[in-house]
Design a protein around this motif. Structure first.
Motif, mmCIF file in Angstrom:
data_model
loop_
_atom_site.group_PDB
_atom_site.id
_atom_site.type_symbol
_atom_site.label_atom_id
_atom_site.label_comp_id
_atom_site.label_asym_id
_atom_site.label_seq_id
_atom_site.Cartn_x
_atom_site.Cartn_y
_atom_site.Cartn_z
ATOM 1 N N PHE A 196 0.902 -1.198 -0.134
ATOM 2 C CA PHE A 196 -0.011 -0.203 0.089
ATOM 3 C C PHE A 196 1.068 1.482 -0.020
ATOM 4 C CE2 PHE A 196 -3.038 -2.957 1.249
ATOM 5 C CZ PHE A 196 -4.213 -2.643 0.816
ATOM 6 N N LYS A 197 0.453 2.320 -0.826
ATOM 7 C CA LYS A 197 1.278 3.455 -0.687
ATOM 8 C C LYS A 197 0.264 4.754 -0.823
ATOM 9 C CE LYS A 197 4.641 1.652 -4.233
ATOM 10 N NZ LYS A 197 5.141 1.726 -5.390
ATOM 11 N N THR A 198 0.924 5.791 -0.183
ATOM 12 C CA THR A 198 0.184 6.867 -0.045
ATOM 13 C C THR A 198 0.638 7.924 -1.050
ATOM 14 O OG1 THR A 198 1.698 7.707 1.708
ATOM 15 C CG2 THR A 198 -0.443 6.760 2.650
ATOM 16 N N SER A 199 -0.165 9.218 -1.253
ATOM 17 C CA SER A 199 0.281 10.089 -2.016
ATOM 18 C C SER A 199 1.502 10.924 -1.560
ATOM 19 C CB SER A 199 -0.713 11.139 -2.331
ATOM 20 O OG SER A 199 -0.366 12.247 -3.036
ATOM 21 N N THR A 200 2.378 11.305 -2.368
ATOM 22 C CA THR A 200 3.553 12.211 -2.191
ATOM 23 C C THR A 200 3.176 13.598 -1.426
ATOM 24 O OG1 THR A 200 3.685 13.190 -4.202
ATOM 25 C CG2 THR A 200 5.172 11.178 -3.917
ATOM 26 N N HIS A 201 1.913 13.858 -1.726
ATOM 27 C CA HIS A 201 1.364 14.996 -1.127
ATOM 28 C C HIS A 201 0.657 14.747 0.349
ATOM 29 C CE1 HIS A 201 1.832 17.124 -4.991
ATOM 30 N NE2 HIS A 201 1.302 16.135 -5.660
ATOM 31 N N THR A 202 0.902 13.804 0.810
ATOM 32 C CA THR A 202 0.119 13.242 1.976
ATOM 33 C C THR A 202 0.852 14.091 3.272
ATOM 34 O OG1 THR A 202 -0.380 11.281 1.442
ATOM 35 C CG2 THR A 202 -0.151 11.397 3.780
ATOM 36 N N GLU A 203 0.245 14.779 4.160
ATOM 37 C CA GLU A 203 0.514 15.225 5.236
ATOM 38 C C GLU A 203 1.075 14.116 6.439
ATOM 39 O OE1 GLU A 203 -1.553 18.490 6.387
ATOM 40 O OE2 GLU A 203 -1.825 19.430 4.235
ATOM 41 N N ASP A 204 1.817 14.553 7.172
ATOM 42 C CA ASP A 204 2.148 13.857 8.351
ATOM 43 C C ASP A 204 0.978 13.538 9.577
ATOM 44 O OD1 ASP A 204 4.449 12.743 7.213
ATOM 45 O OD2 ASP A 204 5.714 14.361 8.277
ATOM 46 N N ASN A 205 -0.212 13.880 9.111
ATOM 47 C CA ASN A 205 -1.396 13.861 10.302
ATOM 48 C C ASN A 205 -2.081 12.497 10.156
ATOM 49 O OD1 ASN A 205 -2.614 14.377 7.973
ATOM 50 N ND2 ASN A 205 -3.386 16.547 8.472
ATOM 51 N N PRO A 220 -3.362 -7.365 -9.976
ATOM 52 C CA PRO A 220 -3.825 -7.639 -11.243
ATOM 53 C C PRO A 220 -5.426 -7.336 -11.250
ATOM 54 C CG PRO A 220 -1.941 -9.210 -10.974
ATOM 55 C CD PRO A 220 -2.426 -8.476 -9.687
ATOM 56 N N GLY A 221 -5.707 -6.593 -11.944
ATOM 57 C CA GLY A 221 -7.437 -6.212 -12.142
ATOM 58 C C GLY A 221 -8.166 -5.544 -11.071
ATOM 59 N N PHE A 222 -7.121 -5.306 -10.168
ATOM 60 C CA PHE A 222 -8.246 -4.703 -8.883
ATOM 61 C C PHE A 222 -7.214 -3.512 -8.208
ATOM 62 C CE2 PHE A 222 -10.460 -8.389 -9.497
ATOM 63 C CZ PHE A 222 -11.823 -8.125 -9.149
ATOM 64 N N PHE A 223 -7.782 -2.508 -7.800
ATOM 65 C CA PHE A 223 -7.102 -1.641 -6.664
ATOM 66 C C PHE A 223 -8.108 -1.755 -5.457
ATOM 67 C CE2 PHE A 223 -6.257 0.434 -10.651
ATOM 68 C CZ PHE A 223 -4.991 1.131 -10.450
ATOM 69 N N ALA A 224 -7.232 -1.247 -4.336
ATOM 70 C CA ALA A 224 -7.676 -1.406 -3.140
ATOM 71 C C ALA A 224 -7.345 -0.128 -2.313
ATOM 72 C CB ALA A 224 -7.435 -2.537 -2.262
ATOM 73 N N LEU A 225 -8.297 0.062 -1.467
ATOM 74 C CA LEU A 225 -7.958 1.833 -0.766
ATOM 75 C C LEU A 225 -8.350 1.278 0.821
ATOM 76 C CD1 LEU A 225 -10.017 2.769 -3.377
ATOM 77 C CD2 LEU A 225 -8.559 4.546 -2.471
ATOM 78 N N ARG A 226 -7.647 1.766 1.683
ATOM 79 C CA ARG A 226 -7.691 1.669 3.046
ATOM 80 C C ARG A 226 -7.461 2.977 3.719
ATOM 81 N NH1 ARG A 226 -2.733 -2.235 4.832
ATOM 82 N NH2 ARG A 226 -1.121 -0.719 4.685
ATOM 83 N N ASP A 227 -7.652 3.091 4.886
ATOM 84 C CA ASP A 227 -7.701 4.517 5.653
ATOM 85 C C ASP A 227 -6.344 4.344 6.568
ATOM 86 O OD1 ASP A 227 -7.605 6.309 7.853
ATOM 87 O OD2 ASP A 227 -9.938 5.991 8.274
ATOM 88 N N THR A 228 -5.422 5.372 6.306
ATOM 89 C CA THR A 228 -4.246 5.294 6.962
ATOM 90 C C THR A 228 -4.449 5.121 8.365
ATOM 91 O OG1 THR A 228 -3.204 6.548 5.042
ATOM 92 C CG2 THR A 228 -1.903 6.642 7.150
#
Length: 64
Positions: free
Chosen positions: A14-23, A33-41
């Protein structure tokens, strides 16, 4: 009826955006392959939202 495929994200990075703040108020994205997943940091153990790649790309295109 064919059972729905549930993609395995157990080894995904899992990766966060380079624009993510440290909060910690961000989402993380992983790709298999074929899917994306999102989760709350802030709550990584809280589950994932799994989205077919085509639908996620359409979503991103709509944001631009």
């Amino acid at each position: 009826m064919v059972p729905a495929m549930i993609p395995d994200f157990s080894a995904a990075q899992f990766k966060t955006s380079t624009h993510t703040e440290d909060n910690g108020t961000c989402v993380e994205v992983a790709v298999v392959p074929g899917f994306f997943a999102l989760r709350d940091t802030k709550n990584r153990a809280g589950g994932l939202v799994r989205v077919p790649a085509r639908a996620f790309r359409s979503f991103l295109a709509g944001l631009r």
